[in-house]
Design a protein around this motif. Structure first.
Motif, short mmCIF file in Angstrom:
data_model
loop_
_atom_site.label_atom_id
_atom_site.label_comp_id
_atom_site.label_asym_id
_atom_site.label_seq_id
_atom_site.Cartn_x
_atom_site.Cartn_y
_atom_site.Cartn_z
N ASP A 180 0.84 -1.20 0.00
CA ASP A 180 0.00 0.00 0.00
C ASP A 180 0.88 1.26 0.00
O ASP A 180 0.58 2.24 -0.69
N PHE A 181 1.97 1.22 0.79
CA PHE A 181 2.88 2.37 0.87
C PHE A 181 3.54 2.64 -0.48
O PHE A 181 3.63 3.79 -0.92
N LYS A 182 4.00 1.56 -1.15
CA LYS A 182 4.63 1.72 -2.48
C LYS A 182 3.64 2.32 -3.48
O LYS A 182 3.99 3.19 -4.29
N GLU A 183 2.39 1.85 -3.42
CA GLU A 183 1.35 2.35 -4.33
C GLU A 183 1.08 3.83 -4.08
O GLU A 183 0.96 4.62 -5.02
N LYS A 188 1.78 9.49 -5.49
CA LYS A 188 2.02 10.74 -4.75
C LYS A 188 0.84 11.07 -3.84
O LYS A 188 0.35 12.21 -3.80
N MET A 189 0.40 10.05 -3.09
CA MET A 189 -0.74 10.24 -2.19
C MET A 189 -0.32 10.34 -0.73
O MET A 189 -1.14 10.39 0.17
N LEU A 190 1.02 10.34 -0.46
CA LEU A 190 1.49 10.43 0.93
C LEU A 190 1.48 11.87 1.39
O LEU A 190 1.58 12.81 0.59
N GLY A 191 1.40 12.05 2.73
CA GLY A 191 1.48 13.38 3.32
C GLY A 191 2.93 13.83 3.40
O GLY A 191 3.79 13.40 2.64
N GLU A 192 3.22 14.71 4.37
CA GLU A 192 4.58 15.20 4.56
C GLU A 192 5.48 14.08 5.04
O GLU A 192 5.05 13.24 5.81
#
Length: 217
Positions: A180-183, A188-192
């Protein structure tokens, strides 16, 4: 008088007894640093996370937490370098331990009153842990996963009772599963980055506060 062995304070027999205005004169916990290594590393740098998990309901003294931290940190620095990992102690010793000191000199029976007024003085601190609770965690690079497991295997010998060393299926200290993290990184859906590294959520504004702001405008 020297320190008592862990068997005297290992079991969660009574209610929690934290430091307060009623419980004063508590000595400082032996563990002062709960995080070592590269604390401010970006989440993407350390994908592997290994935990020590308690398999008993018990109390762990601040001395054994410090001993475990030193053992794990020493092994990781030697094998991975001081910037190749991030170690975090996940429990805090808030519970105050007591001791009813008894005299052992000649004529002690004339001076002391035995079990009269036996509520002891503050002697140290301990963390109260549950079954399945995480005690320590290390996040590191893929090539150092086995070293992190070995470091925590050595650290768990400092604790009483049974513990398990397990490798997490999540990415570092985040709440995301690795796939999920790689996806999310690709989309580019991660926060800071610092929020992801520490596993911290952004502060949210309450509905009541929003309503007050609207009324002022």
């Amino acid at each position: 008088m020297g320190r008592r062995p862990a068997k005297c304070y290992r079991f969660c027999k009574n209610k929690p007894y934290p430091k307060s205005r009623f419980c004063r004169g508590v000595p400082d916990a032996k563990i002062r640093s709960y995080e070592t290594g590269r604390k401010k590393a970006d989440a993407a740098e350390f994908p592997v996370c290994v935990h020590v998990i308690s398999m008993e309901k018990e109390q762990l003294s601040s001395e054994c937490l410090e001993a475990a931290r030193v053992a794990a940190n020493k092994y990781m620095v030697k094998n991975c370098g001081k910037d190749g990992f991030h170690l975090r102690i996940r429990v805090h010793p808030y519970h105050v331990l007591r001791i009813n000191k008894m005299l052992s000199c000649a004529g002690a029976d004339r001076l002391q009153t035995g079990m009269r007024g036996a509520f002891g003085k503050a002697h140290g601190t301990a963390a109260r842990v549950k079954i399945g609770q995480i005690l320590m965690s290390i996040r590191t690079r893929e090539q150092f996963g086995d070293d992190a497991t070995e470091a925590l295997r050595r650290a768990k010998f400092k604790f009483a009772g049974r513990q398990l060393v397990l490798t997490s299926h999540k990415w570092g200290f985040t709440h995301c599963v690795k796939d999920d993290f790689k996806e999310r990184m690709e989309n580019k859906m991660l926060g800071e980055p610092e929020d992801a590294a520490g596993g911290k959520k952004k502060p949210t504004v309450s509905f009541k506060f929003k309503q007050q702001l609207k009324s002022l405008q």
